[in-house]
Structures are given as C-alpha cells and as structure tokens.
Design an enzyme around this catalytic site. Structure first.
Site, mmCIF file in Angstrom:
data_model
loop_
_atom_site.group_PDB
_atom_site.id
_atom_site.type_symbol
_atom_site.label_atom_id
_atom_site.label_comp_id
_atom_site.label_asym_id
_atom_site.label_seq_id
_atom_site.Cartn_x
_atom_site.Cartn_y
_atom_site.Cartn_z
ATOM 1 N N ASP A 36 0.861 -1.194 0.000
ATOM 2 C CA ASP A 36 0.000 0.000 0.000
ATOM 3 C C ASP A 36 0.891 1.235 0.000
ATOM 4 O O ASP A 36 2.072 1.165 0.352
ATOM 5 C CB ASP A 36 -0.921 0.020 1.234
ATOM 6 C CG ASP A 36 -1.869 1.222 1.220
ATOM 7 O OD1 ASP A 36 -2.440 1.516 0.148
ATOM 8 O OD2 ASP A 36 -2.009 1.894 2.258
ATOM 9 N N SER A 37 0.292 2.369 -0.375
ATOM 10 C CA SER A 37 1.028 3.627 -0.322
ATOM 11 C C SER A 37 1.436 3.956 1.116
ATOM 12 O O SER A 37 2.396 4.672 1.337
ATOM 13 C CB SER A 37 0.147 4.752 -0.864
ATOM 14 O OG SER A 37 -1.027 4.837 -0.080
ATOM 15 N N TYR A 74 -0.894 8.576 -2.481
ATOM 16 C CA TYR A 74 -0.856 8.365 -3.925
ATOM 17 C C TYR A 74 -2.101 8.966 -4.605
ATOM 18 O O TYR A 74 -2.108 9.169 -5.814
ATOM 19 C CB TYR A 74 -0.871 6.862 -4.243
ATOM 20 C CG TYR A 74 0.457 6.129 -4.139
ATOM 21 C CD1 TYR A 74 1.567 6.693 -3.518
ATOM 22 C CD2 TYR A 74 0.576 4.847 -4.674
ATOM 23 C CE1 TYR A 74 2.762 5.981 -3.436
ATOM 24 C CE2 TYR A 74 1.771 4.140 -4.600
ATOM 25 C CZ TYR A 74 2.856 4.713 -3.972
ATOM 26 O OH TYR A 74 4.032 4.011 -3.898
ATOM 27 N N GLY A 75 -3.158 9.168 -3.795
ATOM 28 C CA GLY A 75 -4.486 9.487 -4.336
ATOM 29 C C GLY A 75 -4.550 10.667 -5.284
ATOM 30 O O GLY A 75 -5.379 10.707 -6.187
ATOM 31 N N CYS A 113 -4.228 -1.488 -2.207
ATOM 32 C CA CYS A 113 -4.384 -0.046 -2.396
ATOM 33 C C CYS A 113 -5.256 0.125 -3.638
ATOM 34 O O CYS A 113 -4.909 -0.363 -4.719
ATOM 35 C CB CYS A 113 -3.002 0.571 -2.620
ATOM 36 S SG CYS A 113 -3.024 2.318 -3.060
ATOM 37 N N ASN A 114 -6.385 0.785 -3.465
ATOM 38 C CA ASN A 114 -7.300 0.963 -4.602
ATOM 39 C C ASN A 114 -6.688 1.856 -5.671
ATOM 40 O O ASN A 114 -6.877 1.636 -6.862
ATOM 41 C CB ASN A 114 -8.615 1.575 -4.122
ATOM 42 C CG ASN A 114 -9.446 0.589 -3.335
ATOM 43 O OD1 ASN A 114 -10.276 -0.105 -3.888
ATOM 44 N ND2 ASN A 114 -9.201 0.487 -2.031
ATOM 45 N N THR A 115 -5.962 2.880 -5.237
ATOM 46 C CA THR A 115 -5.379 3.822 -6.191
ATOM 47 C C THR A 115 -4.368 3.095 -7.080
ATOM 48 O O THR A 115 -4.380 3.261 -8.303
ATOM 49 C CB THR A 115 -4.701 4.988 -5.425
ATOM 50 O OG1 THR A 115 -5.637 5.472 -4.452
ATOM 51 C CG2 THR A 115 -4.304 6.100 -6.346
ATOM 52 N N GLU A 157 -3.519 9.449 7.899
ATOM 53 C CA GLU A 157 -2.056 9.262 8.017
ATOM 54 C C GLU A 157 -1.493 10.133 9.146
ATOM 55 O O GLU A 157 -0.492 9.806 9.752
ATOM 56 C CB GLU A 157 -1.349 9.597 6.693
ATOM 57 C CG GLU A 157 -1.632 8.605 5.557
ATOM 58 C CD GLU A 157 -0.633 7.438 5.481
ATOM 59 O OE1 GLU A 157 0.559 7.647 5.725
ATOM 60 O OE2 GLU A 157 -1.076 6.307 5.175
ATOM 61 N N CYS A 202 -11.188 2.701 -0.473
ATOM 62 C CA CYS A 202 -9.801 3.057 -0.166
ATOM 63 C C CYS A 202 -9.464 2.266 1.087
ATOM 64 O O CYS A 202 -10.258 2.248 2.042
ATOM 65 C CB CYS A 202 -9.677 4.555 0.094
ATOM 66 S SG CYS A 202 -8.073 5.028 0.782
ATOM 67 N N THR A 203 -8.310 1.628 1.080
ATOM 68 C CA THR A 203 -8.011 0.718 2.187
ATOM 69 C C THR A 203 -7.705 1.448 3.505
ATOM 70 O O THR A 203 -7.618 0.813 4.555
ATOM 71 C CB THR A 203 -6.842 -0.223 1.817
ATOM 72 O OG1 THR A 203 -5.713 0.565 1.420
ATOM 73 C CG2 THR A 203 -7.240 -1.140 0.682
ATOM 74 N N HIS A 204 -7.571 2.772 3.442
ATOM 75 C CA HIS A 204 -7.431 3.526 4.688
ATOM 76 C C HIS A 204 -8.783 3.674 5.415
ATOM 77 O O HIS A 204 -8.819 3.877 6.621
ATOM 78 C CB HIS A 204 -6.922 4.946 4.410
ATOM 79 C CG HIS A 204 -5.458 5.044 4.154
ATOM 80 N ND1 HIS A 204 -4.857 4.558 3.023
ATOM 81 C CD2 HIS A 204 -4.468 5.624 4.891
ATOM 82 C CE1 HIS A 204 -3.557 4.827 3.062
ATOM 83 N NE2 HIS A 204 -3.295 5.468 4.191
HETATM 84 N N1 DGL Z 1 -4.963 3.052 0.633
HETATM 85 C C1 DGL Z 1 -4.914 3.723 -0.634
HETATM 86 C C2 DGL Z 1 -6.155 3.336 -1.453
HETATM 87 O O1 DGL Z 1 -6.744 2.292 -1.183
HETATM 88 C C3 DGL Z 1 -4.740 5.189 -0.361
HETATM 89 C C4 DGL Z 1 -4.163 5.904 -1.467
HETATM 90 C C5 DGL Z 1 -3.411 7.153 -1.114
HETATM 91 O O2 DGL Z 1 -2.248 7.028 -0.743
HETATM 92 O O3 DGL Z 1 -3.956 8.236 -1.325
HETATM 93 O O4 DGL Z 1 -6.517 3.991 -2.391
#
Ligand code: DGL
Length: 272
Positions: free
Chosen positions: A9-10, A41-42, A72-74, A157, A191-193
């Site tokens: 993940d990011s 990363y978004g 990470c979805n992004t 974060e 988003c996994t966050h």
């Molecule tokens: N956890 C990432 C996702 O699922 C977050 C991306 C990010 O870093 O903005 O998209």
C-alpha cells in the site's frame, strides 16, 4: 527461499486488508510494504502511481514474494493492469500481482436491494472510473455514484481523523454522497485507509445503508484464488510470520501501524 505473500500500500491503509487476510489465512507468511515516504498516492498522476507501484512490486519480488496483493485501490486502479499485461511477462512471468477493486465489485450486487451503490475513494480511484466500469460488468443495472474524499488519507495518516475538525470533513463528504443519490443503500469504502472510519460513518448515516469494507472480501477471494492455483500456493511459505517494510522512518511506522492492526509491530526502513 522464504516466500511470503507480499501486501503493498502507499501507506498504512493496506494494514486493514492484511489484518483480515491474516485472520482467514493465518498459516501463510506475509511481507507488508508501505510506501509511507511517498504517500498519499491518491492525488498523483497515472504515470507516477504506476512507476512507484512497479518499484514496490519489484522490491517484494526481490525479497522472495511469488504473489503480491496491491492492497491499495489507487494503485489497483492506475497500475495493476499495466503491470499484469506489460511488465509481468518480461520481469517475472510466473509471479502474480492482484488488486482489490475487482474482487469488491464482483459481489457488490449481492449487497444492494435498491441497485444504487455509493463509492467513497481517493481522487485517483474516482477519476479512473474503475468502480463504475467493473461494477457494470457484474451488475449492469446498478447505478454507481462516486465521491472523491481528498482529505481523508492525509487526515488518517496524520491521526487527525478523530479530531472535531476531521470528523466534520468526513461527515460533510458522506452527506454529500448520500444527497447526490438518496437511493443508495450500500456504500463501498473504496480506499483501504477508510475501514478505520467505518464505525464513525455508520454512526452518521441512516441505518438502512450498509457500509462495506474490503478486507473480508479480499481475504475470501484470496483463499479462493490460492485454491484455484495450487502451483502458486505450494510456493508460498507457511510459518505464520509477518514482516513489515516502510520507506519512512520505522519508529513512526511502528507507532501508527498499531492503530490499524491493534498490535505492536517492528518494521524495517527501506529505500525504493
Ligand atoms: N490506501 C490507498 C487506497 O486504497 C490510499 C491511497 C493514497 O495514498 O492516497 O486507495
């Protein structure tokens, strides 16, 4: 050679996926990599997310992973297809990289009675249109409404999501999504966050709306994938070990990671 399943993940978000995968598949070894130094990363461009994600995948491959999950979805939206189609055949034809969007969209039709689904995700995921495109394939009659929650990853974060100001931001976005389509009865946390916000979101929406976190879905689909790919499964080492890598300061990572995992961990700093 030890061959853990790589989870990328990011930043910290993929830990929510790791936690559900570990609950379902505790026998496997896992190697988590958070690119915290370059998160979020978004809001980054397609090219940059692809380049960073490929670097992370190569790092995990070089550490013995035969299978990497982009938790990470992004990254799944912007890099997965290119890595699977263009890079893997050249760099590691027998290794596999999987994402988190398709497994979630395959079964989303089962959750909604109204056929109106809401997606909360990063700007990058929303702009890629991956959710509406994938959901159309499996549930063609489903109406998908998306909302980019650009502040949520930075809030999480930086541990500001529980502050009054942070909660106001989150509430405003959730209300906006529902007012854009009042018939929504399912919201996917794309988003996994975001699973870390699940109970707060549930507390501010009508009780007929179901909030779906991806972790349990990804864990079930991974188990199924391993059953269907016995050759790959046989290569994955199974001593129940989990290791953590971060591109940021490892002490900071260890402190914040405990918030996501509910357990103390010790990570190692690496450069990508
Ligand atoms: N956890 C990432 C996702 O699922 C977050 C991306 C990010 O870093 O903005 O998209």
């Amino acid at each position: 050679m030890n061959s853990p399943i790589g989870i990328f993940d990011s930043g910290y978000g993929g830990l929510t996926i790791l936690s559900d995968i570990q609950k379902r598949l505790p026998q496997y070894d896992f190697l988590y990599l958070g690119d915290n130094a370059r998160a979020p990363y978004g809001t980054r461009s397609f090219d940059v997310v692809y380049e960073f994600t490929l670097e992370a995948v190569e790092e995990l491959f070089s550490r013995g992973c035969e299978l990497v999950i982009l938790a990470c979805n992004t990254a799944s939206a912007k890099a997965l297809r290119t890595i699977q189609q263009n890079d893997l055949p050249l760099i590691a034809p027998n290794k596999r990289v999987l994402g988190v969007i398709r497994p979630s969209t395959e079964i989303i039709g089962e959750f909604s009675k109204t056929n109106h689904v809401g997606i909360l995700a990063t700007e990058g995921t929303v702009k890629s249109d991956s959710y509406p495109i994938e959901i159309k394939k499996f549930s063609p009659n489903t109406i998908v409404t998306q909302l980019a929650c650009s502040m949520w990853v930075p809030l999480i974060e930086n541990s500001r999501h529980t502050s009054i100001a942070g909660q106001l931001f989150i509430k405003e976005d959730v209300e906006k999504l529902i007012s854009n389509d009042p018939e929504i009865d399912v919201i996917i946390l794309g988003c996994t966050h975001y699973p870390i916000l699940k109970s707060f979101i549930e507390s501010i929406i009508p009780s007929n709306i179901k909030v779906i976190a991806q972790g349990p879905i990804i864990a079930e689909k991974l188990e199924n994938y391993l059953e269907r790919h016995p050759e790959l499964e046989a290569k994955c080492s199974k001593s129940g070990q989990v290791s953590f890598l971060t591109t940021e300061n490892s002490d900071d990572f260890d402190k914040k990671a405990s918030l996501f995992l509910g357990a103390q961990i010790k990570s190692q700093h690496i450069k990508l």
